[in-house]
Motif scaffolding. Structure first.
Motif, PDB file in Angstrom:
ATOM      1  N   GLY A 232       0.930  -1.070   0.048  1.00 45.51           N
ATOM      2  CA  GLY A 232      -0.155   0.028   0.069  1.00 45.51           C
ATOM      3  C   GLY A 232       1.056   1.420   0.003  1.00 45.51           C
ATOM      4  N   GLY A 233       2.131   1.155  -0.148  1.00 46.88           N
ATOM      5  CA  GLY A 233       2.861   2.257  -0.406  1.00 46.88           C
ATOM      6  C   GLY A 233       3.811   2.705   1.009  1.00 46.88           C
ATOM      7  N   VAL A 234       3.364   1.866   2.214  1.00 45.23           N
ATOM      8  CA  VAL A 234       3.889   2.034   3.374  1.00 45.23           C
ATOM      9  C   VAL A 234       5.203   1.673   3.339  1.00 45.23           C
ATOM     10  N   PRO A 235       6.272   2.672   3.772  1.00 45.49           N
ATOM     11  CA  PRO A 235       7.709   2.266   3.542  1.00 45.49           C
ATOM     12  C   PRO A 235       8.037   1.239   4.510  1.00 45.49           C
ATOM     13  N   ARG A 236       7.461   1.292   5.628  1.00 45.88           N
ATOM     14  CA  ARG A 236       7.947  -0.029   6.632  1.00 45.88           C
ATOM     15  C   ARG A 236       7.702  -1.261   5.948  1.00 45.88           C
ATOM     16  N   LEU A 237       6.528  -1.450   5.359  1.00 42.96           N
ATOM     17  CA  LEU A 237       6.122  -2.543   4.714  1.00 42.96           C
ATOM     18  C   LEU A 237       6.775  -3.090   3.432  1.00 42.96           C
ATOM     19  N   LYS A 244      12.768  -9.636   2.799  1.00 47.89           N
ATOM     20  CA  LYS A 244      12.329 -11.158   2.804  1.00 47.89           C
ATOM     21  C   LYS A 244      12.763 -11.507   1.205  1.00 47.89           C
ATOM     22  N   CYS A 245      12.338 -10.513   0.346  1.00 48.07           N
ATOM     23  CA  CYS A 245      12.713 -11.275  -1.180  1.00 48.07           C
ATOM     24  C   CYS A 245      14.146 -11.722  -1.148  1.00 48.07           C
ATOM     25  N   LEU A 246      14.833 -10.473  -0.826  1.00 43.73           N
ATOM     26  CA  LEU A 246      16.435 -10.676  -1.065  1.00 43.73           C
ATOM     27  C   LEU A 246      16.907 -11.835  -0.392  1.00 43.73           C
ATOM     28  N   ALA A 265       6.794 -13.669  -0.003  1.00 42.22           N
ATOM     29  CA  ALA A 265       7.179 -12.766   1.397  1.00 42.22           C
ATOM     30  C   ALA A 265       5.890 -11.986   1.850  1.00 42.22           C
ATOM     31  N   ALA A 266       5.098 -11.502   1.036  1.00 40.32           N
ATOM     32  CA  ALA A 266       3.642 -10.867   1.566  1.00 40.32           C
ATOM     33  C   ALA A 266       2.946 -12.311   2.309  1.00 40.32           C
ATOM     34  N   THR A 269       4.145 -12.171   5.674  1.00 37.33           N
ATOM     35  CA  THR A 269       4.411 -10.956   6.579  1.00 37.33           C
ATOM     36  C   THR A 269       2.866 -10.323   7.136  1.00 37.33           C
ATOM     37  N   PRO A 270       2.972 -10.723   8.406  1.00 38.04           N
ATOM     38  CA  PRO A 270       1.626  -9.741   9.050  1.00 38.04           C
ATOM     39  C   PRO A 270       1.530  -8.310   8.668  1.00 38.04           C
ATOM     40  N   GLY A 271       0.214  -8.028   8.668  1.00 39.84           N
ATOM     41  CA  GLY A 271      -0.211  -6.451   8.289  1.00 39.84           C
ATOM     42  C   GLY A 271      -0.357  -6.413   7.033  1.00 39.84           C
ATOM     43  N   ILE A 272       0.033  -7.414   5.996  1.00 41.14           N
ATOM     44  CA  ILE A 272      -0.265  -7.306   4.628  1.00 41.14           C
ATOM     45  C   ILE A 272      -1.946  -7.469   4.675  1.00 41.14           C
ATOM     46  N   ALA A 273      -2.474  -6.713   3.819  1.00 41.66           N
ATOM     47  CA  ALA A 273      -3.859  -6.869   3.659  1.00 41.66           C
ATOM     48  C   ALA A 273      -4.103  -7.872   2.309  1.00 41.66           C
ATOM     49  N   ARG A 274      -4.538  -8.889   2.369  1.00 44.20           N
ATOM     50  CA  ARG A 274      -4.925  -9.797   1.404  1.00 44.20           C
ATOM     51  C   ARG A 274      -6.112  -9.911   0.895  1.00 44.20           C
ATOM     52  N   ARG A 275      -6.173  -9.522  -0.520  1.00 44.94           N
ATOM     53  CA  ARG A 275      -7.448  -9.494  -1.066  1.00 44.94           C
ATOM     54  C   ARG A 275      -7.678 -10.856  -1.852  1.00 44.94           C
TER      55      ARG A 275
END
Length: 307
Positions: A232-237, A244-246, A265-266, A269-275
């Motif tokens: 969502g463009g959030v720098p921390r996420l 994790k990708c690296l 990676a997604a 990762t907690p906090g990632i909104a999954r649709r």
């Protein structure tokens, strides 16, 4: 870990705020510009509000770095303290040693004398208070007292409050409206636009590169777009996903991050909104029970007897 694999001298996506990695996307640059213009104009109280993970602390550190040499600066990272403790913390940041017996009055006098000295020598004093939403209500009075330190011509102290949206809710309370009225400039720090995420990833890799020969085109275009979507463009996420990708690419001994890496990676990762995929949403919608037909009994009307 993977630093040697990608020819990096340090971790490029650490979530520790580091002004060396500051990236001036539209929202961050607008907030920084507002602060610099307002502070150089002598404004007293300023406020930056942003969502969790949008880079308030790194913005604050970039501001302090930019002001070095021109301003006397102080930084209070955790203002969750009592009124007198806040004054003492500020005095310590400005290298002030109040004369015993220590009291609120003596600390304020010591602060005023220090600020007057800086003003006479042409220096402006800026205090940045991070996580300002954590300031207890009883401590807000200390901030108001600090805002009273002024001469006939100028403020002796300029305060920058940086906090989450809860800060606005706190400042809107009637009992502290005096402080709210003193805030002259306010800016919102939001997520970065999706099209800036690929540039952000490359910027972080370039900053962490061993030298100019380091390959910074690590993230494939589809992977960068997926990181923008999931974060969502959030720098921390973004940083968490990219790190994790690296690790995944390093584990596979490859030098490119793909869409498959981002999805893994997604998922982790907690906090990632999954649709849900569209076909699963459609399936769930069709599985819902049919709406109950309205009848006389449903509407509360008396049941009609059969003839």
């Amino acid at each position: 870990m993977y630093l040697g694999h990608f020819s990096l001298r340090e971790a490029p996506f650490s979530i520790t705020p580091d002004s060396a990695f500051f990236y001036p996307h539209e929202s961050a640059q607008a907030a920084l510009n507002t602060l610099l213009v307002a502070l150089r104009s002598g404004e007293g109280f300023l406020k930056i509000v942003g969502e969790v993970g949008c880079g308030k602390t790194v913005l604050c550190r970039q501001l302090l770095k930019t002001l070095q040499g021109d301003f006397v600066t102080a930084y209070i990272p955790n203002p969750d303290m009592g009124p007198d403790d806040l004054l003492m913390a500020l005095a310590a940041e400005l290298s002030i040693k109040p004369v015993p017996p220590i009291s609120r009055h003596s600390v304020l006098n010591a602060l005023r004398d220090c600020l007057l000295l800086h003003a006479r020598e042409g220096r402006q004093v800026v205090v940045c208070i991070d996580e300002a939403q954590a300031i207890p209500l009883r401590t807000v009075e200390s901030l108001r007292l600090l805002s009273n330190l002024e001469t006939e011509k100028r403020k002796l102290l300029q305060l920058v409050l940086l906090g989450q949206p809860e800060l606005d809710a706190k400042l809107a309370r009637p009992e502290i409206r005096q402080l709210m009225q003193r805030i002259t400039f306010s800016e919102y720090l939001g997520p970065m636009a999706a099209d800036r995420v690929p540039v952000y990833l490359q910027h972080r890799l370039t900053t962490a590169a061993v030298d100019r020969h380091t390959d910074v085109q690590v993230f494939e275009p589809g992977a960068a777009k997926a990181i923008a979507r999931f974060s969502g463009g959030v720098p921390r996420l973004i940083n968490v996903l990219a790190h994790k990708c690296l690790m995944l690419a390093y584990g596979e001994n490859v030098h490119r991050v793909t869409l498959a890496h981002v999805k893994l990676a997604a998922h982790d990762t907690p906090g990632i909104a999954r649709r849900l995929p569209w076909w699963r949403r459609l399936w769930q919608w069709r599985a819902l029970p049919a709406p109950m037909a309205l009848s006389d009994s449903t509407l509360g009307a008396p049941a009609r007897s059969k003839p």
